[in-house]
Scaffold this motif. Structure first.
Motif, PDB file in Angstrom:
ATOM      1  N   UNK A 156      50.492  47.272  47.667  1.00 16.70           N
ATOM      2  CA  UNK A 156      50.237  46.547  49.030  1.00 16.70           C
ATOM      3  C   UNK A 156      50.210  45.039  49.035  1.00 16.70           C
ATOM      4  N   UNK A 157      50.221  44.538  47.861  1.00 18.55           N
ATOM      5  CA  UNK A 157      50.436  43.004  47.669  1.00 18.55           C
ATOM      6  C   UNK A 157      51.929  42.777  47.988  1.00 18.55           C
ATOM      7  N   UNK A 158      52.739  43.829  47.307  1.00 21.56           N
ATOM      8  CA  UNK A 158      54.087  43.623  47.437  1.00 21.56           C
ATOM      9  C   UNK A 158      54.688  43.450  48.569  1.00 21.56           C
ATOM     10  N   UNK A 159      53.764  44.318  49.657  1.00 18.28           N
ATOM     11  CA  UNK A 159      54.183  44.448  51.051  1.00 18.28           C
ATOM     12  C   UNK A 159      53.327  43.387  51.789  1.00 18.28           C
ATOM     13  N   UNK A 160      52.946  42.543  51.361  1.00 17.95           N
ATOM     14  CA  UNK A 160      52.226  41.057  51.792  1.00 17.95           C
ATOM     15  C   UNK A 160      50.798  41.597  52.081  1.00 17.95           C
TER      16      UNK A 160
END
Lengths: 499, 138
Positions: free
Chosen positions: A295-299
């Motif tokens: 999720x963090x990688x996808x912003x």
């Protein structure tokens, strides 16, 4: 032109209480705060008083025979809401012990009215009104009748003087003072439930004229900040997230584990709740961490409620880094005697703060242990409220659940809560070729096609690696698969096989 | 402890007449106001208890103060304080008065904290007869 009166509702300053009250305390109302000793009546009254009193709308706090005023001031000032500067300015304490000891109830009433006339307070507190009549034993009149008479007269006087009034009284049960309660506009009932080593405080608004309150018992907690009431999880969400309900989330979320998205038919549908069940050490927490990291990688941002172990660098570096960077919020309540409503409130605060889209609860087993024993009895119902409340915010939820390895039956959740979630991934150990391997399958994905493969997986330094289907074997869920064809060796993950 | 400093009352009294009885009168008047301001909050009995304890504490350094509150009483005996102060020189009466005020202030502070004590005691010293604006600022 409207001829009806608009009742002004005063915000109590007690977090959560206004929601339970249906908007606040009606101005000029006459309220009773009742409950057994030690349940938080005086603290609740002080918190409301310091929050509401202003120089223009001052408060008078009458103390009677109960707690000595110095003791009360000594202990109440431990709370953050207590403001020494307010004393004798917007808050005035007046002791009625002398009037009570030297005169009768009428003298006490006269003194109260005289002080109210002198200082014109907008808020009046009497702590405690029951001790006023406790010593009264005149022949021919019962305590109850005296009390009712006193409360009735006080109610008339205070309402005429436009003072919002709170009477505090010790009561063990709701049935022992009904005549008095009929006089009041509002009735706050506090109680505490002790079970084993846990104590749960509960508040009930049994009566509030003219407005819809939230029925039932609501848990509250007393901390250094004061009282915090936890309204039912569903209500909190309904009030704050109607916008999200109107626009159901769409799309699918990548899980952060290669090949798992394929098994899920293209990722986990946004807004779904997923239960990851498996035995100890099977990799549930790692899957949960990968879900948040993706999720963090996808912003996106996320929230994790950790009930088993605090994510630290030595155990779960990936997650610890995300928390340190502020992309994932950690709800790490070490408080004992948790209630579902309290944990939902903590989660919602963080979800709103970060505008989070992914939530992890790791694990339900730890969560159940963190709950006060009295809540464990209806854990299923509580889980339902939790899932509903989180789903209503539009977040996608991943919950892990410890599942005892049993090879005689196939279960997905130890709580019978499987039906509550939209998706289930189950992890198991299987014995293949004298080795203990891990296996994973998607067993449920509501309204969506998904793989029915039983896949082997392994945990490497880079996370979870899912392999192919374990072809040629049967009886995997029994823990001891047999090869359909003895000549065919199982296809185990590269590198995981012991040569 | 400015609010409890009795020097201004002494100054007021000394200018009028350096007489122990007059000093006692001014000091007792100040105590009357102090205790009257505390009474609504803790009640007369509460004030009596606090005062009695303060007298007991201050008597350690000024034994003659013990006569200011004889026995266990629920009410404050200001005539007894007046008599005790009058029996001393103006300087000793003032010293005893300061010790008593300090004892009360410290007692309250130990119970409800310095900040709230200051709030309660500070709010009651202004309307003291004999203390003019000039004396307050001096």
């Amino acid at each position: 032109m409207s001829t009806t009166i608009d009742i002004n509702r005063l915000s109590t300053g007690v977090p959560g209480l206004d929601d339970v009250l249906g908007g606040g305390v009606p101005e000029f109302s006459f309220n009773l705060i009742a409950g057994p000793p030690g349940c938080g009546k005086t603290t609740l009254a002080h918190q409301i008083m310091f929050s509401l009193a202003t120089p223009e709308r001052p408060a008078i706090y009458f103390t009677v025979l109960g707690e000595p005023p110095l003791k009360m001031l000594r202990y109440q000032q431990q709370f953050a809401f207590f403001d020494s500067e307010a004393i004798n300015r917007r808050v005035r304490f007046i002791n009625l012990a002398d009037d009570r000891l030297e005169g009768d109830l009428q003298q006490v009433l006269r003194r109260i009215v005289a002080e109210v006339e002198t200082h014109a307070p907008a808020l009046v507190f009497v702590d405690s009104f029951r001790s006023l009549v406790a010593a009264e034993a005149s022949p021919g009149s019962t305590q109850g009748a005296l009390l009712q008479q006193f409360v009735h007269q006080l109610g008339i006087s205070m309402t005429s003087w436009q003072a919002t009034t709170f009477l505090l009284g010790e009561y063990g049960s709701e049935s022992d003072a009904n005549p008095v309660f009929t006089v009041a506009d509002g009735l706050f009932w506090l109680s505490q439930n002790v079970q084993r080593n846990s104590m749960v405080r509960k508040l009930e608004i049994t009566k509030m004229r003219g407005q819809p309150t939230l029925p039932g018992l609501h848990t509250f907690r007393i901390s250094a900040a004061g009282i915090e009431v936890f309204p039912p999880a569903g209500h909190t969400v309904a009030a704050s997230d109607r916008g999200n309900e109107a626009a159901p989330p769409a799309g699918r979320l990548p899980m952060g584990v290669p090949r798992l998205d394929d098994m899920l038919g293209g990722g986990l549908p946004r807004g779904y709740s997923l239960l990851v069940a498996g035995p100890s050490g099977s990799g549930k927490s790692i899957l949960a961490a990968a879900f948040l990291a993706e999720g963090v990688r996808c912003g996106e941002t996320g929230v994790i409620a950790a009930f088993e172990q605090r994510p630290d660098r030595s155990r779960n570096r990936l997650l610890a880094d995300l928390i340190a960077n502020g992309r994932v919020a950690l709800v790490d309540s070490q408080a004992p005697d948790l209630s579902i409503d309290e944990i939902v409130r903590l989660l919602l605060i963080e979800i709103h703060r970060l505008d989070a889209s992914r939530v992890v609860i790791d694990s339900l087993s730890g969560f159940e242990l963190a709950l006060a024993p009295s809540f464990r009895e209806d854990f299923r119902e509580s889980m339902s409220r939790l899932v509903t409340a989180l789903a209503a915010t539009g977040v996608t939820v991943l919950m892990t659940s410890e599942l005892e390895d049993r090879y005689t039956d196939l279960r997905f959740s130890p709580y019978g809560t499987a039906f509550l979630t939209d998706a289930i991934i189950v992890q198991r150990y299987v014995e293949v070729d004298s080795r203990l391997l891990r296996m994973m399958a998607v067993v449920k994905l509501r309204s969506s096609p998904h793989s029915n493969d039983l896949r082997l997986f392994e945990i490497t330094d880079d996370g979870i690696r899912i392999s192919d289907r374990l072809a040629g074997h049967e009886g995997l869920l029994g823990g001891k698969p047999t090869t359909a064809d003895a000549a065919e060796l199982p296809k185990t993950p590269a590198g995981a096989r012991h040569e | 402890m400015n609010s409890l400093d009795s020097s201004r009352f002494i100054a007021a009294a000394a200018r009028v007449d350096d007489d122990a009885a007059r000093v006692a009168e001014v000091l007792v008047s100040a105590w009357q106001h102090r205790l009257a301001a505390l009474a609504p909050i803790v009640g007369q009995r509460g004030v009596g208890a606090l005062y009695g304890r303060s007298v007991a504490l201050a008597s350690a350094s000024h034994p003659w103060l013990a006569a200011a509150q004889l026995g266990v009483k629920s009410a404050v005996d200001l005539p007894a304080l007046s008599a005790a102060l009058s029996s001393q020189t103006a300087a000793e009466a003032a010293a005893g008065d300061r010790a008593l005020a300090k004892a009360l202030s410290e007692l309250l502070a130990s119970l409800i904290g310095a900040s709230l004590t200051e709030r309660l005691l500070g709010s009651m010293t202004d309307p003291v007869p004999g203390a003019t604006a000039h004396e307050r600022s001096s």
